[in-house]
Design an enzyme around this catalytic site. Structure first.
Site, PDB file in Angstrom:
ATOM      1  N   HIS A  65      15.755 -54.116  32.276  1.00  0.00           N
ATOM      2  CA  HIS A  65      16.105 -52.781  31.807  1.00  0.00           C
ATOM      3  C   HIS A  65      15.356 -51.709  32.588  1.00  0.00           C
ATOM      4  O   HIS A  65      15.855 -50.596  32.717  1.00  0.00           O
ATOM      5  CB  HIS A  65      15.795 -52.653  30.319  1.00  0.00           C
ATOM      6  CG  HIS A  65      16.846 -53.267  29.446  1.00  0.00           C
ATOM      7  ND1 HIS A  65      17.718 -52.528  28.695  1.00  0.00           N
ATOM      8  CD2 HIS A  65      17.164 -54.564  29.217  1.00  0.00           C
ATOM      9  CE1 HIS A  65      18.530 -53.335  28.028  1.00  0.00           C
ATOM     10  NE2 HIS A  65      18.218 -54.569  28.334  1.00  0.00           N
ATOM     11  N   ASP A  74       9.900 -48.751  37.817  1.00  0.00           N
ATOM     12  CA  ASP A  74       8.976 -47.619  37.812  1.00  0.00           C
ATOM     13  C   ASP A  74       8.310 -47.368  36.466  1.00  0.00           C
ATOM     14  O   ASP A  74       7.607 -46.370  36.290  1.00  0.00           O
ATOM     15  CB  ASP A  74       9.678 -46.345  38.280  1.00  0.00           C
ATOM     16  CG  ASP A  74      10.886 -45.986  37.412  1.00  0.00           C
ATOM     17  OD1 ASP A  74      11.092 -46.632  36.353  1.00  0.00           O
ATOM     18  OD2 ASP A  74      11.626 -45.055  37.792  1.00  0.00           O
ATOM     19  N   HIS A 180      18.361 -66.605  29.479  1.00  0.00           N
ATOM     20  CA  HIS A 180      18.886 -66.653  28.121  1.00  0.00           C
ATOM     21  C   HIS A 180      18.431 -67.912  27.393  1.00  0.00           C
ATOM     22  O   HIS A 180      18.651 -68.034  26.188  1.00  0.00           O
ATOM     23  CB  HIS A 180      20.416 -66.586  28.152  1.00  0.00           C
ATOM     24  CG  HIS A 180      20.931 -65.201  28.380  1.00  0.00           C
ATOM     25  ND1 HIS A 180      22.248 -64.925  28.673  1.00  0.00           N
ATOM     26  CD2 HIS A 180      20.310 -64.001  28.360  1.00  0.00           C
ATOM     27  CE1 HIS A 180      22.411 -63.629  28.823  1.00  0.00           C
ATOM     28  NE2 HIS A 180      21.248 -63.046  28.641  1.00  0.00           N
TER      29      HIS A 180
END
EC number: 1.11.1.-
Length: 303
Positions: A65, A74, A180
């Site tokens: 994400h 970042d 997963h």
């Protein structure tokens, strides 16, 4: 873990601006000792009863994400409440806040903390491989743009194209989706929030691939099924279902590649500060059983 909140979901971000992928250079400095102290704190955060917990799952998901939206790795995910409060990110709030606080405590960058924590979380799961991990990034000055995460039912062709645009092969994608093995969904089906993608979410094993192939998984994303049905990614997923070594050997470099998305930075190799495999620290019967079950199921799936 919802596809958005999942490893793959993040990976499939459609960015309108290219993110540079730096070449791996020889580190110019040794890893600061503080990262060994951080590693000890992360083990307490990520491990419960010799298996990896929900904080570890969120840290792994957090890499994707944070890295795939415009701006790369970042730290914006943890730095800006505006970004963390988005529906696809909100299930990670407690973990991201804990990692941000840990970065402040040890006076290190949040971006570096998220990437180190992601690598640490993988190896915190019994059987998880070690990822080459660098520090030296510059923290974000603003949140990542909205609307860059794809749907949980993204077609395989679109998924491959998005990954290819960022330098990832079909094998990379097939290996990365294997995270997963330890994930849980929260948003695709709210009535089944917390449903895992294989029967052993606290262990890094190949049961995910076998159960997906045989349609025995507690919960499967449509995107995962699409990748399995695709000729390119599907062949790798079937190989991984019978060979954990093949999966680990493909996953670790793909994960390392992901953690380098974004602007160039002076890389300091802190891989040595990561812990030993939990499997080596505490080889439990449950882990041995999971591997046997995974291999047996994988063989059935390959027939």
């Amino acid at each position: 873990m919802h596809f958005f909140n999942s490893f793959l979901a993040i990976g499939l971000v459609a960015s309108t601006q290219a993110i540079s992928f730096p070449s791996i250079l020889t580190p110019r400095a040794s890893c600061p000792a503080v990262w060994t102290q951080i590693s000890a704190d992360l083990t307490k955060l990520f491990v419960t009863g010799l298996t990896c917990n929900d904080n570890a799952r969120a840290a792994i998901r957090g890499v994707f994400h944070d890295c795939f939206p415009q701006g790369g790795c970042d730290g914006s995910l943890a730095l800006f409440p505006e970004e963390l409060s988005r529906s696809e990110n909100s299930p990670m709030t407690a973990t991201m806040n804990a990692l941000k606080a840990l970065a402040v405590k040890h006076n290190v960058g949040v971006a570096d903390m998220l990437m180190f924590a992601g690598s640490h979380a993988v190896i915190s799961c019994p059987g998880g491989p070690k990822t080459t991990t660098y520090i030296g990034r510059t923290d974000a000055t603003g949140p990542a743009p909205t609307g860059q995460l794809p749907a949980h039912d993204v077609p395989a062709a679109a998924a491959k194209a998005r990954f290819a645009a960022k330098g990832f092969s079909s094998q990379d994608l097939a290996a990365l989706i294997g995270s997963h093995s330890t994930s849980k969904q929260f948003l695709v089906d709210p009535k089944r929030a917390g449903a895992s993608q294989d029967s052993t979410p606290g262990i890094w094993d190949i049961l995910y691939y076998g159960q997906l192939i045989l349609k025995l998984a507690p919960f499967s994303f449509i995107a995962d099924k699409n990748l399995l049905a695709d000729a390119d990614t599907g062949k790798y997923m079937k190989t991984f279902s019978v060979s954990k070594r093949s999966w680990d050997d493909a996953f670790a470099p793909a994960m390392a590649k992901m953690e380098l998305l974004g602007p160039e930075f002076t890389k300091v190799d802190c891989t040595g500060a990561l812990p030993r495999s939990l499997r080596k620290r505490g080889n439990t019967q449950s882990y041995a059983r999971s591997i046997i079950n995974s291999l047996s199921l994988g063989k059935l799936a390959a027939e």
